[in-house]
Enzyme design. Structure first.
Site, short mmCIF file in Angstrom:
data_model
loop_
_atom_site.label_atom_id
_atom_site.label_comp_id
_atom_site.label_asym_id
_atom_site.label_seq_id
_atom_site.Cartn_x
_atom_site.Cartn_y
_atom_site.Cartn_z
N TRP A 102 -3.74 -1.52 -17.20
CA TRP A 102 -2.63 -2.48 -17.12
C TRP A 102 -3.04 -3.83 -17.70
CZ3 TRP A 102 1.42 0.14 -17.12
CH2 TRP A 102 1.58 1.26 -16.31
N ASP A 169 -0.61 -10.13 -12.22
CA ASP A 169 0.17 -8.90 -12.08
C ASP A 169 -0.20 -8.31 -10.72
OD1 ASP A 169 1.25 -6.37 -12.11
OD2 ASP A 169 0.25 -5.70 -13.96
N LYS A 193 6.16 0.02 -6.21
CA LYS A 193 4.97 0.45 -5.46
C LYS A 193 5.08 0.03 -4.00
CE LYS A 193 3.01 1.25 -9.68
NZ LYS A 193 2.92 0.57 -10.96
#
Ligand SMILES: *Cc1c(COP(=O)(O)O)cnc(C)c1O
Length: 357
Positions: A102, A169, A193
């Site tokens: 990511w 993030d 999530k």
């Protein structure tokens, strides 16, 4: 249907109670006599619901005044680009910490806007640890990092010290433990999530730092436009916001982020103790950096994978397959996953060892 233990990495488990409430709103929302799916986002009921969601985020994360809370679309993946676009000055440069898939994607997008300085990386050891002891140059426009590495199973337990605005993030560990919002210029997280269903992205941004890039930004990629429009510059994802609201209300009723952290510590400890004790398995992340959200592990003897997977299936354990980039297994233990599910997994690992060991 038998109860399934849902270890999926994302989209992932949500509290059971939320599904019941969400389905009622599909049939009839508040006292409107209409489904939430068919009403105007500008109706007073929906505006009040969005305001309620903002209030829950503010309360649960202790968001200071001066930080705006937004619900956007495009996922965390759009934020890779949008964050750099809003924080990198014309001709400036952004700093990044590279801790896996990511962060690498965030770096790739930021490079389309300007110069990226890789301040630290754990690529040298297959992203199995969190870099420490690095210095952040003070001439950067920002420092970006990924708090929890969903794929490699590592997590920052300390906020990096940064002389420049810190961008994070937090897609896979937001609301799972205490974090200092005040230390961050920007936090973003895809909801799917720990917060709600896919389709909405939470953004928390320090307003006074915006509008300083010297660029004419496209409206949809400009945080200031969304702040001015109160997340309704265009039609927001009403239903994902609603389900997030229900999930955050559930979290608040349970005892908030402090409750989540305690519970997540207990689940992670139970799982990792078994992982370290069991002779058949090995973890992939450095012990001190092991994520409480996503535990990544391997069978020492790969040829046993099919047998282990069959046992998991028989025990109604789902979603344990590792990410396609790294293989092996991954147990994602988000807020809504009960301790009993981790107990069920640990039992299967234990009996598998007795069978094969
Ligand atoms: C899942 C995930 C993403 C991607 O989110 P999308 O909403 O699919 O764009 C980005 N970063 C992290 C840390 C993630 O876990």
């Amino acid at each position: 249907m038998a109860h399934i233990h849902n270890f999926s990495a994302g989209p992932s488990i949500l509290p059971q109670e939320v599904f019941g409430q969400a389905s009622k709103a599909v049939l009839s929302f508040e006292n409107m006599g209409l489904s939430l799916l068919e009403v105007s986002h500008r109706s007073k009921e929906v505006v009040a619901m969005v305001d309620r969601t903002i209030a829950l985020v503010k309360d649960l994360l202790d968001v200071p005044d001066g930080h705006a809370i937004l619900f956007l679309q495009g996922g965390a993946s759009m934020q890779f680009y949008m964050s750099a676009l809003n924080f990198m000055k014309e001709g400036g440069k952004g700093g990044h910490i590279d801790t896996g898939v990511w962060s690498a994607k965030a770096i790739k997008e930021a490079k389309k806007i300007g110069t990226v300085v890789e301040v630290a990386s754990s690529k040298d050891r297959s992203y199995s640890y969190i870099p420490k002891g690095f210095t952040v140059p003070s001439d950067l426009d920002f420092l970006h990092y990924t708090t929890n590495n969903t794929i490699y199973g590592t997590e920052f337990f300390e906020t990096p010290k940064s002389p420049v605005p810190l961008l994070a993030d937090m897609s896979s560990d937001i609301f799972s433990r205490k974090c200092s919002v005040a230390d961050h210029a920007l936090i973003y997280a895809g909801a799917q999530k720990n917060m709600g269903p896919a389709g909405v992205t939470l953004v928390i941004v320090k307003e006074e730092l915006l509008g300083k890039t010297g660029r004419n930004l496209p409206s949809m990629l400009d945080y200031q436009v969304h702040i001015k429009g109160e997340s309704m510059f265009n039609t927001p994802p009403v239903f994902p916001i609603y389900v997030s609201m229900l999930t955050l209300q559930w979290l608040k009723d349970k005892g908030g982020v402090a409750w989540a952290e305690q519970n997540n510590r207990a689940k992670a400890e139970l799982f990792y103790n078994e992982l370290d004790r069991n002779s058949l398995f090995t973890g992939t992340a450095a012990k001190e950096d092991r994520s409480r959200m996503n535990a990544t592990f391997l069978l020492k003897d790969e040829s046993l994978e099919a047998d282990f997977s069959a046992l998991l299936k028989a025990a109604n354990i789902s979603g344990l397959k590792g990410h396609r980039d790294v293989g092996g297994f991954r147990a994602s233990m988000y807020n809504a996953l009960p301790l009993e599910s981790v107990m069920a997994l640990v039992d299967v690992m234990h009996s598998f060892e007795q069978q094969k060991g």
